[in-house]
Design an enzyme around this catalytic site. Structure first.
Site, mmCIF file in Angstrom:
data_model
loop_
_atom_site.group_PDB
_atom_site.id
_atom_site.type_symbol
_atom_site.label_atom_id
_atom_site.label_comp_id
_atom_site.label_asym_id
_atom_site.label_seq_id
_atom_site.Cartn_x
_atom_site.Cartn_y
_atom_site.Cartn_z
ATOM 1 N N SER A 150 0.686 -9.929 -0.927
ATOM 2 C CA SER A 150 0.452 -8.495 -0.704
ATOM 3 C C SER A 150 0.724 -7.681 0.489
ATOM 4 O O SER A 150 1.109 -6.261 0.544
ATOM 5 C CB SER A 150 -1.160 -8.005 -1.009
ATOM 6 O OG SER A 150 -1.917 -8.793 -0.248
ATOM 7 N N LYS B 25 0.637 -1.190 -0.063
ATOM 8 C CA LYS B 25 -0.022 0.070 -0.063
ATOM 9 C C LYS B 25 0.814 1.331 0.013
ATOM 10 O O LYS B 25 0.629 2.335 -0.400
ATOM 11 C CB LYS B 25 -0.870 -0.140 1.204
ATOM 12 C CG LYS B 25 -1.891 -0.813 1.094
ATOM 13 C CD LYS B 25 -3.340 -0.463 0.261
ATOM 14 C CE LYS B 25 -4.642 -1.317 0.501
ATOM 15 N NZ LYS B 25 -5.623 -0.614 -0.111
#
Length: 403
Positions: free
Chosen positions: A303, A51
């Site tokens: 991720s 992110k």
């Protein structure tokens, strides 16, 4: 589709701040699944998740006036840390709105990066609604976790790195929650090589984007519940759904048991710690959720790695029971000296390691003079557990296996 030039520009923007994470061949997975499986280790990114790429790219592109106002975001944790560390780098104020159930690891991680935190709502969408109000009232700039082209372009830099390291990839497997990651990654990959297959993976406990993809229109969920908190999004974004419909070849789902098994597998066999969202791609591979030809080159994005320690402990313990490497039994003994020692000698002869014993002589379910013994054992699989059971029966013990 996110323009490739914007993704390339994002790569230049974030280059001196964001790590280029390893993209390596997973030999064990490759052998088991008769393919070349590569893992993109965004769990090793600064802040432990991808992110930061989109957050930094967005904040870097704010005007001086916008930066002076400060930034606000809503996040379950990873976007929050990305915004917080990026805001600190630019010397601007950051306020993070997080769901009340956000794991402590992520809350403390954001606080350590200097951002102010407000816990609000039962899930991301409730935190998001409050964050929009807060940003408007405080006249701060809202940094959306996925409905923003600068954010999506930043996330798309992952695909640029993957294709630099392995230009002949046949498949890219991408976790999907709000859709910012797959918007950037799929747009980038398809513009570089339209033949690459993009497989989206969602959690069954948060099905909004999956159902929207199937229906080709936004369909929100009434509630969400999954251990993959990083993709636990209740409402489908029309903006990212459009990218997904345009660029994704297949959308599949995995459940919490499958996700937990993938987390445990990566921990044991790849020596990698990932969070639930980070494991969904491997879970999809392990559970044959999509088809591929033998020898295919498959890139899976891990991720993030910001898993709560308590959740990790639960996954490990349940995984040991599920794989029959741990068992708990209940035996009723006559409460007299030496009875317990005789029982443990039988277990010793069966090569079962005792890790916990509870001794109860006061339960109202017991006859006077009896004691209930609950024992947790380390075992070596199904055959070993069967041999332990045989040893107990042959020595006259009746028992109940709790799990």
């Amino acid at each position: 589709m996110v323009d490739l030039n914007k993704i390339v520009q994002a790569k230049r923007t974030i280059a001196n701040f964001v790590n280029k994470t390893p993209f390596v061949l997973a030999t064990k997975l490759s052998k088991i699944y008769e393919s070349e499986v590569y893992l993109k280790k965004e769990n090793l990114q600064r802040t432990g998740a991808y992110k930061i790429r989109g957050a930094y790219n967005k904040i870097a592109n704010l005007s001086k006036e916008e930066k002076a106002k400060g930034v606000v975001c809503a996040s379950a944790g990873n976007h929050a840390q990305g915004v917080a560390i990026s805001a600190r780098e630019f010397g601007i104020k950051a306020v993070i709105i997080m769901p009340e159930a956000t794991p402590l690891l992520k809350v403390s991680g954001v606080r350590e990066l200097g951002a102010s935190i407000i816990l609000k709502g039962d899930n991301f969408d409730e935190a998001y609604a409050y964050a929009l109000e807060f940003a408007k009232e405080s006249e701060m700039v809202f940094i959306h976790p996925f409905d923003d082209e600068f954010v999506q372009a930043g996330q798309g830099t992952i695909a640029l790195e993957m294709l630099e390291d392995a230009p002949e990839l046949d498949y890219i497997i991408v976790p999907v929650g709000g859709g910012g990651l797959i918007s950037g990654v799929a747009s980038c990959a398809k513009q570089i090589n339209p033949d690459i297959k993009i497989i989206a993976v969602g959690a069954k406990g948060a099905p909004a984007m999956y159902e929207s993809y199937k229906a080709k229109k936004p369909i929100n969920s009434k509630s969400v519940k999954t251990i993959a908190d990083g993709i636990c999004v209740r409402d489908a974004s029309p903006i990212t759904l459009e990218h997904i419909i345009e660029n994704v070849d297949e959308f599949v789902q995995v459940d919490d048991d499958e996700i937990a098994s993938a987390i445990l597998y990566l921990l044991e066999h790849q020596k990698i710690i990932v969070e639930g969202a980070g494991a969904v791609g491997v879970a999809a591979l392990m559970n044959a959720k999509f088809k591929y030809k033998a020898g295919a080159k498959i890139g899976i994005i891990l991720s993030g790695g910001n898993i709560d320690v308590q959740m990790l402990n639960i996954i490990i313990e349940k995984g040991l029971v599920k794989s029959q490497r741990k068992m708990t039994i209940n035996v009723t003994l006559i409460d007299k000296p030496g009875a317990l020692m005789k029982l443990t000698d039988v277990l010793k002869q069966a090569n079962a390691n005792i890790v916990k014993i509870d001794y109860d002589r006061f339960s109202t379910n017991l006859e006077y003079g009896d004691a209930a013994i609950t024992i947790t054992l380390e075992t070596k699989g199904k055959n070993h557990q069967e041999s332990v059971a045989d040893a107990l029966h042959s020595n006259g013990y009746e028992f109940r296996q709790i799990f």
